[in-house]
Write an enzyme that holds these catalytic residues in place. Structure first.
Site, PDB file in Angstrom:
ATOM      1  N   PRO A  11       0.794  -1.107  -0.104  1.00  0.00           N
ATOM      2  CA  PRO A  11       0.052  -0.161  -0.158  1.00  0.00           C
ATOM      3  C   PRO A  11       0.991   1.241   0.026  1.00  0.00           C
ATOM      4  O   PRO A  11       1.902   1.302   1.081  1.00  0.00           O
ATOM      5  CB  PRO A  11      -0.665  -0.332   1.211  1.00  0.00           C
ATOM      6  CG  PRO A  11       0.016  -1.029   2.421  1.00  0.00           C
ATOM      7  CD  PRO A  11       0.801  -1.899   1.206  1.00  0.00           C
ATOM      8  N   LEU A  13       0.785   5.471  -0.183  1.00  0.00           N
ATOM      9  CA  LEU A  13       0.073   6.521  -0.453  1.00  0.00           C
ATOM     10  C   LEU A  13       0.314   7.653  -1.417  1.00  0.00           C
ATOM     11  O   LEU A  13       1.271   7.692  -2.044  1.00  0.00           O
ATOM     12  CB  LEU A  13       0.379   7.612   0.863  1.00  0.00           C
ATOM     13  CG  LEU A  13      -0.763   8.448   1.410  1.00  0.00           C
ATOM     14  CD1 LEU A  13      -2.096   7.549   1.739  1.00  0.00           C
ATOM     15  CD2 LEU A  13      -0.313   8.929   2.793  1.00  0.00           C
ATOM     16  N   CYS A  93       3.180   3.143   9.133  1.00  0.00           N
ATOM     17  CA  CYS A  93       3.642   4.428   8.804  1.00  0.00           C
ATOM     18  C   CYS A  93       3.859   5.274   9.753  1.00  0.00           C
ATOM     19  O   CYS A  93       3.345   5.340  10.734  1.00  0.00           O
ATOM     20  CB  CYS A  93       2.255   4.894   7.882  1.00  0.00           C
ATOM     21  SG  CYS A  93       2.520   6.582   7.307  1.00  0.00           S
ATOM     22  N   GLY A 206      10.545  -4.126   2.164  1.00  0.00           N
ATOM     23  CA  GLY A 206      11.693  -3.470   2.338  1.00  0.00           C
ATOM     24  C   GLY A 206      12.744  -3.477   1.628  1.00  0.00           C
ATOM     25  O   GLY A 206      13.484  -4.561   1.762  1.00  0.00           O
ATOM     26  N   GLY A 227       7.293  -2.594  -2.875  1.00  0.00           N
ATOM     27  CA  GLY A 227       6.678  -1.530  -2.827  1.00  0.00           C
ATOM     28  C   GLY A 227       7.329  -0.618  -4.196  1.00  0.00           C
ATOM     29  O   GLY A 227       6.685  -0.568  -5.327  1.00  0.00           O
TER      30      GLY A 227
END
Length: 326
Positions: A11, A13, A93, A206, A227
């Site tokens: 996820p 943002l 987060c 990561g 990510g």
């Protein structure tokens, strides 16, 4: 665990919105996709539908931000009713805005509360409730601190599925961007966690960029979460099913991916979406190839113009040399 948890896109943002997820899903049928983090406040009090998605996006997980068990349960019930496949609680987060709302990474220091939140969501939702967390926060970064958190949330909250970002978070002094880069990665600590909690499903997150790295992690872990690499070099997604899920479907070519987006783009434009909101996720598709810069530039300069339509993407695609079989 459904098989998709073997590979997921994190996820992110402002990045993993529904247009991005539709684009990623074209390339991988198997990957588990996550929404951006949505706060309970936005869902309960916001103007607009924060749970909207395209049916094609499944399997799809909603990531929630919050720390009030009642609010989280309410949102979890709504999400389950809307057909999401998983609910994930954000305990990773580190941004100030998130800390002020008392959720995100600072919740690592509140293991009992996280357990209550998970238990409340599990009570009302008949889909998996999972947790994404870090390996520590600030000076609370001992292995004992991490295992206490996992043990509490799994035993008291009933959570059996965790994604571990292999960095700790600094709640003070580092920006969210710096928190993704400066704290050192500690993969062995995450492997050890899986070894010590073999009954739990665990994915690692990561700094993961290549399939070789993913395959290495999967020797120790149940899943990998990627990510920024999946966003900035999205064509990575085109080989996920073949490399990690044993699919025999042919790998889509980049051109095919762009052309497969045309019907979606036209439908979204007809519904009032702006072209630039969709095409911004596609800019990295031709990364490191002849014509890639011209592709990016043409879209960047033209997609935001009033009335921009599908022809912008077609003309950008024409910047990729035709003799390239890509």
């Amino acid at each position: 665990m459904y098989p998709s948890a073997r590979f997921s896109v994190a996820p992110m943002l402002d990045w993993t919105d529904r247009h991005c997820r539709y684009f990623h899903r074209l390339m991988s049928k198997e990957a588990l996709l996550y929404t951006e983090m949505v706060t309970t406040g936005a869902i309960i009090h916001g103007k607009g539908d924060f749970l909207a998605y395209n049916e094609e996006e499944h399997p799809l997980a909603l990531q929630l931000g919050g720390s009030n068990p009642v609010d989280l349960a309410r949102c979890a019930k709504l999400a389950a009713d809307r057909g999401y496949d998983e609910i994930n609680l954000n305990v990773g987060c580190p941004s100030d805005r998130v800390q002020n709302g008392m959720f995100g990474a600072c919740l690592m220091g509140e293991a009992e509360l996280v357990a209550q939140c998970v238990a409340a969501m599990r009570e009302v939702a008949d889909i998996p409730v999972t947790v994404k967390t870090r390996i520590g926060i600030d000076d609370q970064d001992s292995y004992e601190f991490l295992t206490h958190f996992i043990q509490t949330v799994s035993e008291k909250g009933g959570c059996d599925n965790f994604t571990i970002h292999a960095r700790k978070a600094w709640l003070k002094g580092l920006s969210p961007k710096e928190n993704r880069e400066i704290p050192e990665l500690d993969y062995p600590r995450v492997y050890q966690l899986k070894q010590d909690f073999p009954q739990l499903t665990m994915a690692i997150n990561g700094g993961i960029k290549t399939f070789e790295e993913m395959e290495q992690h999967l020797k120790y872990m149940d899943g990998v979460m990627v990510g920024r690499e999946a966003y900035q070099s999205p064509y990575l997604m085109a080989e996920v099913d073949q490399r990690l899920f044993g699919s025999h479907r042919p790998v889509m070519k980049r051109r095919e991916v762009v052309e497969a987006m045309y019907p979606y783009i036209e439908q979204q434009l007809a519904n009032g979406s702006y072209l630039g909101h969709i095409t911004r996720h596609m800019l990295g598709l031709f990364q490191n190839m002849a014509g890639a810069r011209q592709w990016r530039r043409y879209i960047s300069e033209n997609a935001h113009k009033p009335g921009a339509g599908i022809e912008v993407v077609q003309q950008a695609l024409a910047k990729i040399p035709a003799e390239l079989d890509v």
